[in-house]
Design a protein around this motif. Structure first.
Motif, PDB file in Angstrom:
ATOM      1  N   SER A  36      74.966  54.578  84.273  1.00 27.93           N
ATOM      2  CA  SER A  36      74.021  55.085  83.307  1.00 27.93           C
ATOM      3  C   SER A  36      73.758  54.261  82.239  1.00 27.93           C
ATOM      4  O   SER A  36      73.281  54.752  81.105  1.00 27.93           O
ATOM      5  N   ALA A  37      74.399  52.861  82.253  1.00 23.27           N
ATOM      6  CA  ALA A  37      74.096  52.003  81.246  1.00 23.27           C
ATOM      7  C   ALA A  37      72.607  51.838  80.924  1.00 23.27           C
ATOM      8  O   ALA A  37      72.175  51.143  80.164  1.00 23.27           O
ATOM      9  N   GLU A  38      72.124  51.960  82.205  1.00 26.08           N
ATOM     10  CA  GLU A  38      70.685  51.609  82.341  1.00 26.08           C
ATOM     11  C   GLU A  38      70.104  53.065  81.673  1.00 26.08           C
ATOM     12  O   GLU A  38      70.593  54.087  81.530  1.00 26.08           O
ATOM     13  N   PRO A  39      68.759  52.850  81.459  1.00 23.91           N
ATOM     14  CA  PRO A  39      68.011  53.979  80.687  1.00 23.91           C
ATOM     15  C   PRO A  39      68.319  55.132  81.515  1.00 23.91           C
ATOM     16  O   PRO A  39      68.110  55.185  82.708  1.00 23.91           O
ATOM     17  N   ALA A  40      68.461  56.317  80.674  1.00 22.63           N
ATOM     18  CA  ALA A  40      68.427  57.671  81.482  1.00 22.63           C
ATOM     19  C   ALA A  40      67.074  57.971  82.054  1.00 22.63           C
ATOM     20  O   ALA A  40      66.139  57.669  81.513  1.00 22.63           O
ATOM     21  N   PRO A  41      67.237  58.646  83.281  1.00 19.66           N
ATOM     22  CA  PRO A  41      65.967  59.221  83.709  1.00 19.66           C
ATOM     23  C   PRO A  41      65.092  60.088  82.813  1.00 19.66           C
ATOM     24  O   PRO A  41      65.867  60.710  82.078  1.00 19.66           O
ATOM     25  N   ALA A  42      63.771  60.014  83.065  1.00 22.73           N
ATOM     26  CA  ALA A  42      62.912  60.698  82.026  1.00 22.73           C
ATOM     27  C   ALA A  42      63.231  62.117  82.201  1.00 22.73           C
ATOM     28  O   ALA A  42      63.628  62.628  83.266  1.00 22.73           O
ATOM     29  N   VAL A  43      62.907  62.892  81.270  1.00 26.11           N
ATOM     30  CA  VAL A  43      62.879  64.501  81.314  1.00 26.11           C
ATOM     31  C   VAL A  43      62.046  64.857  82.456  1.00 26.11           C
ATOM     32  O   VAL A  43      60.890  64.345  82.335  1.00 26.11           O
ATOM     33  N   PRO A  44      62.627  65.567  83.234  1.00 28.34           N
ATOM     34  CA  PRO A  44      61.539  66.155  84.472  1.00 28.34           C
ATOM     35  C   PRO A  44      60.246  66.942  83.771  1.00 28.34           C
ATOM     36  O   PRO A  44      60.356  67.613  82.740  1.00 28.34           O
ATOM     37  N   ASP A  45      59.277  66.857  84.321  1.00 29.43           N
ATOM     38  CA  ASP A  45      58.004  67.432  84.042  1.00 29.43           C
ATOM     39  C   ASP A  45      57.913  68.925  84.874  1.00 29.43           C
ATOM     40  O   ASP A  45      57.504  68.825  85.848  1.00 29.43           O
ATOM     41  N   ALA A  46      58.737  69.965  84.255  1.00 27.37           N
ATOM     42  CA  ALA A  46      58.518  70.891  85.050  1.00 27.37           C
ATOM     43  C   ALA A  46      57.295  71.713  85.511  1.00 27.37           C
ATOM     44  O   ALA A  46      56.793  72.041  86.357  1.00 27.37           O
ATOM     45  N   SER A  47      56.366  71.268  84.534  1.00 26.77           N
ATOM     46  CA  SER A  47      55.013  71.847  84.794  1.00 26.77           C
ATOM     47  C   SER A  47      54.383  71.214  85.888  1.00 26.77           C
ATOM     48  O   SER A  47      53.468  71.609  86.782  1.00 26.77           O
ATOM     49  N   GLY A  48      54.656  69.805  85.984  1.00 28.45           N
ATOM     50  CA  GLY A  48      54.091  69.023  86.823  1.00 28.45           C
ATOM     51  C   GLY A  48      54.660  69.321  88.204  1.00 28.45           C
ATOM     52  O   GLY A  48      54.019  69.346  89.310  1.00 28.45           O
ATOM     53  N   VAL A  49      55.786  69.310  88.146  1.00 26.14           N
ATOM     54  CA  VAL A  49      56.547  70.019  89.546  1.00 26.14           C
ATOM     55  C   VAL A  49      56.005  71.203  90.140  1.00 26.14           C
ATOM     56  O   VAL A  49      55.640  71.360  91.139  1.00 26.14           O
TER      57      VAL A  49
END
Length: 424
Positions: A36-49
């Motif tokens: 994860s030296a790469e950018p962290a995954p975006a915060v999940p969009d719970a409303s979109g899910v």
């Protein structure tokens, strides 16, 4: 004659018993953190899910859920469950067991890669040399690698079982699937009688028979039943307590979601298709599991040697994907790659009578997403479920580094197409 080279494990991977699994998962988490030296995954969009799952239900599924797990130490796990686990109104529960369909191919690929590491199979030699004599004609030159990539030109035997002109899917299920018990060799024979469909390596064509062949290779090269090898090499070491392969037993033990087959005539009711022998699909689609176990399996797989399933060398080979005719979808060795707006994810999907599942991860295992619905034979349900992947992985606001996301202008960029394996 088989070209087996030796039976010694030369992989360099230490294969562990159940007592070591806690240490394994610590290593898995460490591998994800290091990556994860790469950018962290975006915060999940719970409303979109949630909106995607709602669309899945509006299309005809009684219930649906999404399980998002982060393995990079940053927390933020989420579970969204909507609707019903059965038509009696039992609430959907993301901990229930279900049939995973073609997610089973990822399990089979792990077994084959381990055999390759041990020198028992050469994926670049004709597969027929590693199968029981007579399984494939002598002039069939497709390699194990081409078979695993769905580029071998092998006819899909399930077309003979499910696609008779003018016959409803529910009728086919009751007549040839629910109670019938098929031998794997007989499934291959159904395919072989159609002859090669293309020159090996020339084009992609998804075929469930490909992974029946790989299951037969596992049995032939180990001298043991497929279910036993699966249990001892994957299920027990990872403590996948809710995962099983019980062909031809029809029932799903323990708490499970009821699966419903959508009738081709939408005016007719959903058919409870939970109980079936699953022998018609065998190693290509008969695993039973849970979201938690799929998360554990996929995370261990993508950790390579640290995860205890395959060596780092095997892991480098499996995601070497080639394009398919479906935009944004590529396929490797039992692993599918989907291109989302925020990057690529790896895993597989499964659509089998009554159940649909997509289980994917970021390439280094930082985040896994398992989405599920308890209805099949309905493309709109499939599209709704696929639509949950983008918000789960990419969140609300980014479609790439520094590029704002606007739904109106970027809808085509963020729509995940329905994959081609619409049955299994």
């Amino acid at each position: 004659m088989s070209r087996r080279r030796n039976l010694r494990d030369t992989s360099g991977v230490r294969w562990m018993g159940p007592v070591a699994v806690a240490a394994v998962m610590t290593l898995v988490a460490g591998a994800a953190t290091a990556a994860s030296a790469e950018p962290a995954p975006a915060v999940p969009d719970a409303s979109g899910v949630r909106a995607a799952l709602q669309r899945t239900m509006e299309a005809g599924a009684p219930g649906a859920f999404a399980v998002i797990r982060n393995h990079d130490g940053r927390g933020g796990d989420q579970t969204v469950a909507l609707g019903a686990a059965d038509l009696d109104g039992r609430p959907m529960d993301a901990g229930l067991r279900f049939r995973v369909g073609s997610n089973s191919k990822a399990f089979a690929s792990v077994l084959v890669m381990r055999l390759a590491e041990q020198g028992r199979i050469d994926l670049d030699e004709p597969l027929r040399d590693f199968l029981p004599e007579g399984t494939l004609p002598l002039d069939w030159q497709m390699t194990g690698r081409q078979v695993m990539q769905h580029r071998a030109g092998v006819y899909d035997h399930t077309d003979d079982l499910l696609e008779h002109t003018g016959e409803e899917t529910t009728a086919a299920f009751e007549q040839r699937i629910r109670d019938n018990v098929y031998e794997p060799a007989d499934l291959v024979a159904m395919s072989v009688k159609h002859g090669p469909q293309s020159t090996p390596g020339a084009r992609y064509a998804y075929s469930n028979t490909d992974y029946v062949l790989m299951g037969l290779a596992v049995e032939h090269l180990t001298g043991r039943p497929y279910a036993d090898v699966l249990r001892e090499w994957i299920i027990e070491p990872l403590r996948l307590r809710q995962t099983s392969f019980v062909v031809p037993r029809k029932a799903i033990d323990g708490p499970h979601a009821t699966g419903y087959l959508t009738n081709d005539d939408r005016s007719k009711p959903l058919l409870d298709s939970t109980e079936q022998t699953a022998s018609w699909i065998w190693s290509a689609g008969a695993v039973i599991s849970t979201a938690e176990d799929l998360d554990r399996f996929l995370t261990a797989l993508l950790a390579g040697s640290a995860g205890g399933l395959v060596s780092d060398g095997s892991l480098r080979q499996m995601p070497r994907v080639l394009p398919t005719p479906t935009a944004k979808i590529s396929y490797g060795l039992g692993v599918r790659e989907i291109s989302l707006s925020c990057g690529k994810v790896l895993g597989h999907g499964g659509i089998v009578q009554g159940y649909q599942t997509q289980s994917f991860s970021t390439p280094h295992g930082e985040r896994t997403v398992v989405v599920f619905a308890n209805a099949s034979n309905n493309g709109a349900v499939t599209q709704g479920l696929m639509g949950a992947l983008e918000p789960a992985f990419c969140g609300k606001h980014t479609r790439g580094p520094g590029r704002p996301f606007t739904e109106d202008t970027d809808r085509n960029d963020t729509t995940v197409p329905v994959v081609e394996d619409t049955r299994v």
